[in-house]
Design a protein around this motif. Structure first.
Motif, PDB file in Angstrom:
ATOM      1  N   ALA A 195       2.716  13.615  14.245  1.00 39.41           N
ATOM      2  CA  ALA A 195       3.841  14.131  13.299  1.00 39.41           C
ATOM      3  C   ALA A 195       4.837  12.979  13.310  1.00 39.41           C
ATOM      4  O   ALA A 195       5.318  12.608  12.353  1.00 39.41           O
ATOM      5  N   GLY A 196       5.174  12.409  14.735  1.00 40.15           N
ATOM      6  CA  GLY A 196       6.310  11.092  14.531  1.00 40.15           C
ATOM      7  C   GLY A 196       5.685  10.102  13.937  1.00 40.15           C
ATOM      8  O   GLY A 196       6.510   9.297  13.282  1.00 40.15           O
ATOM      9  N   ILE A 197       4.433   9.767  14.246  1.00 41.56           N
ATOM     10  CA  ILE A 197       3.857   8.689  13.352  1.00 41.56           C
ATOM     11  C   ILE A 197       3.708   8.643  11.739  1.00 41.56           C
ATOM     12  O   ILE A 197       4.306   7.779  11.126  1.00 41.56           O
ATOM     13  N   THR A 198       3.550   9.785  11.403  1.00 40.48           N
ATOM     14  CA  THR A 198       3.322  10.114   9.689  1.00 40.48           C
ATOM     15  C   THR A 198       4.942   9.966   9.417  1.00 40.48           C
ATOM     16  O   THR A 198       5.037   9.697   8.343  1.00 40.48           O
ATOM     17  N   GLN A 199       5.739  10.701  10.193  1.00 44.02           N
ATOM     18  CA  GLN A 199       7.210  10.377   9.577  1.00 44.02           C
ATOM     19  C   GLN A 199       7.782   8.987   9.156  1.00 44.02           C
ATOM     20  O   GLN A 199       8.373   8.871   8.323  1.00 44.02           O
ATOM     21  N   GLN A 200       6.913   8.154   9.846  1.00 45.35           N
ATOM     22  CA  GLN A 200       7.267   6.756   9.625  1.00 45.35           C
ATOM     23  C   GLN A 200       6.491   6.065   8.502  1.00 45.35           C
ATOM     24  O   GLN A 200       6.718   4.837   8.225  1.00 45.35           O
ATOM     25  N   GLY A 201       5.569   6.939   7.935  1.00 44.38           N
ATOM     26  CA  GLY A 201       4.834   6.303   6.937  1.00 44.38           C
ATOM     27  C   GLY A 201       3.639   5.672   7.332  1.00 44.38           C
ATOM     28  O   GLY A 201       2.989   4.981   6.587  1.00 44.38           O
ATOM     29  N   ALA A 202       3.325   5.689   8.709  1.00 44.77           N
ATOM     30  CA  ALA A 202       1.930   5.377   9.122  1.00 44.77           C
ATOM     31  C   ALA A 202       0.957   6.385   9.032  1.00 44.77           C
ATOM     32  O   ALA A 202       1.195   7.556   8.975  1.00 44.77           O
ATOM     33  N   THR A 203      -0.395   6.055   9.273  1.00 47.26           N
ATOM     34  CA  THR A 203      -1.382   7.014   9.199  1.00 47.26           C
ATOM     35  C   THR A 203      -1.708   7.199  10.530  1.00 47.26           C
ATOM     36  O   THR A 203      -1.982   6.138  11.720  1.00 47.26           O
ATOM     37  N   ALA A 204      -1.861   8.516  11.368  1.00 43.70           N
ATOM     38  CA  ALA A 204      -2.313   8.920  12.650  1.00 43.70           C
ATOM     39  C   ALA A 204      -3.728   9.336  12.855  1.00 43.70           C
ATOM     40  O   ALA A 204      -4.088  10.309  11.742  1.00 43.70           O
ATOM     41  N   VAL A 205      -4.479   8.860  13.404  1.00 47.51           N
ATOM     42  CA  VAL A 205      -5.805   9.295  13.630  1.00 47.51           C
ATOM     43  C   VAL A 205      -5.963   9.956  15.232  1.00 47.51           C
ATOM     44  O   VAL A 205      -6.126   9.110  15.907  1.00 47.51           O
ATOM     45  N   LEU A 206      -6.482  11.209  14.984  1.00 45.62           N
ATOM     46  CA  LEU A 206      -6.404  11.763  16.102  1.00 45.62           C
ATOM     47  C   LEU A 206      -7.722  11.861  16.654  1.00 45.62           C
ATOM     48  O   LEU A 206      -8.834  12.254  15.949  1.00 45.62           O
TER      49      LEU A 206
END
Ligand SMILES: Cc1cc2nc3c(=O)[nH]c(=O)nc-3n(C[C@H](O)[C@H](O)[C@H](O)COP(=O)(O)O)c2cc1C
Length: 365
Positions: free
Chosen positions: A31-42
């Motif tokens: 969630a913190g990653i996406t808040q910054q506009g980056a894509t998070a791949v779990l």
């Protein structure tokens, strides 16, 4: 103004969980990653003890080969005896080839962990950092992130090295709100570093220098794609034939002299194993193709067609998903030239009990 042509920064959140605590932290990191506009791949690392199921059902398994493709990696693990889990350790021990080829050097990384009482949790993060330092990764710590809103009436896992959760401490559901808050801030901090560094081209040094004009070799190197030796024919035929500019190749999932994950998909072997077998089969195809091009894959003009045969029970429907492992690999190596026509077929049995066979047609110069 956002640059619409800019590639989004992609960050892998790679974790191992046994009872779900690390997974919850992983979701806060994402969630913190996406808040910054980056894509998070779990993604998760596979369990090594079949008696302990992974507690993050549906989260795909990571392949060691994919690690260099990301602009940053957040590593998460349960704390086991003041360390990462054995499954995470085993996964990381598979990264030697990336290490010797400097593929993770300069890639930002951070560590979060779920603990029980919290015994040895800070030491666990610090010992996790050793592996990242040996890779030359840029380690992002948490400092006192989250201190402003920290709920002080219950014990919290928050550390200056990375978020942890105190899963067995009474007083609140875990991870607690403050632990999740720190994990979210940690994900955001990693994303900021990754976004900044993604703007600077990363030089991949290799022990055997790769010519800068050889974009296929560089792409393969970055993606950790290593071709196996050309499998020897098992009968009166050749590994490939060339007719005009077309090269014809057929392979099964042979790896180091035996078939990788033999058997019937979903009956005797899992879809994950069949996917690994499909990737191995395509690696064999590419090894033969390289031989057909006298070692120079830049002579490939296009992948014309791939046909995947899968050893499946009646009723199996996911042939296309399995075949994606071969298609994705081909596109990873050749870019747009790797895009192809494709067919997939279910078979009642395949040679040497391989779960997959691939027929490939390439056009070369
Ligand atoms: C083999 C083993 C060793 C453990 N060692 C520790 C430890 O050293 N310190 C600690 O605080 N918790 C320890 N625990 C508890 C786990 O860290 C805790 O249950 C954690 O929340 C598990 O994370 P998960 O929910 O992501 O699987 C251990 C658990 C196991 C099974």
């Amino acid at each position: 103004r956002p640059d619409l042509h800019k590639k989004p920064t992609r960050i892998l959140v790679l974790f191992h969980t046994t009872s779900g605590g690390t997974w919850k932290l992983a979701q806060a990191i994402a969630a913190g990653i996406t808040q910054q506009g980056a894509t998070a791949v779990l993604k998760q690392v596979p369990a090594i003890d079949k008696n302990i199921a992974n507690a993050a059902p549906g989260v795909p398994y990571a392949d060691v080969a994919e690690l260099p493709q990301y602009d940053g990696i957040a590593f998460g693990s349960a704390v086991h005896f003041g360390n990462m889990t054995a499954a995470m350790r085993l996964f990381l021990d598979g990264t030697v080839d990336h290490w010797t080829h400097h593929r993770l050097e300069g890639v930002p990384a951070t560590v979060f962990m779920s603990a029980g009482s919290g015994a040895g949790r800070e030491a666990a993060i610090l010992s996790f950092w050793n592996t990242l330092a040996v890779h030359g990764m840029v380690i992002v710590p948490t400092g006192i992130m989250g201190a402003a809103t920290l709920q002080k009436n219950i014990a919290q896992g928050n550390t200056v090295f990375g978020a942890t959760s105190l899963a067995s401490m009474p007083g609140s559901a875990r991870p607690s709100a403050s632990e999740l808050e720190q994990a979210t801030l940690q994900g955001a901090a990693l994303a900021r570093v990754a976004i900044a560094l993604a703007a600077v081209p990363r030089t991949v040094q290799t022990s055997t220098p790769v010519a800068t004009t050889d974009s296929i070799a560089i792409r393969m190197n970055r993606a950790g794609i290593v071709l196996p030796p050309v499998p020897a024919p098992a009968g009166n035929y050749k590994p490939f034939t060339r007719a005009g500019n077309l090269v014809y190749i057929n392979q099964v999932a042979l790896k180091e002299g035996s078939i990788l994950h033999p058997g019937i998909v979903e009956k005797e072997i899992s879809v994950a194993d069949a996917t690994a077998a499909t990737r191995q089969t395509m690696l064999n195809v590419l090894a033969v193709l390289q031989a057909a091009c006298d070692g120079d894959l830049s002579r490939v003009k296009q992948c014309v067609q791939l046909t995947g045969f899968f050893n499946t029970a009646p009723g199996f429907k996911d042939h296309a998903k399995l075949m994606n492992a071969a298609s994705d690999l081909t596109v990873a190596v050749f870019g747009d030239k790797g895009k192809h026509a494709r067919a997939t077929v279910g078979a009642a049995s395949l040679p040497v009990n391989s779960s997959v066979e691939i027929q490939a047609v390439f056009e070369i110069e």
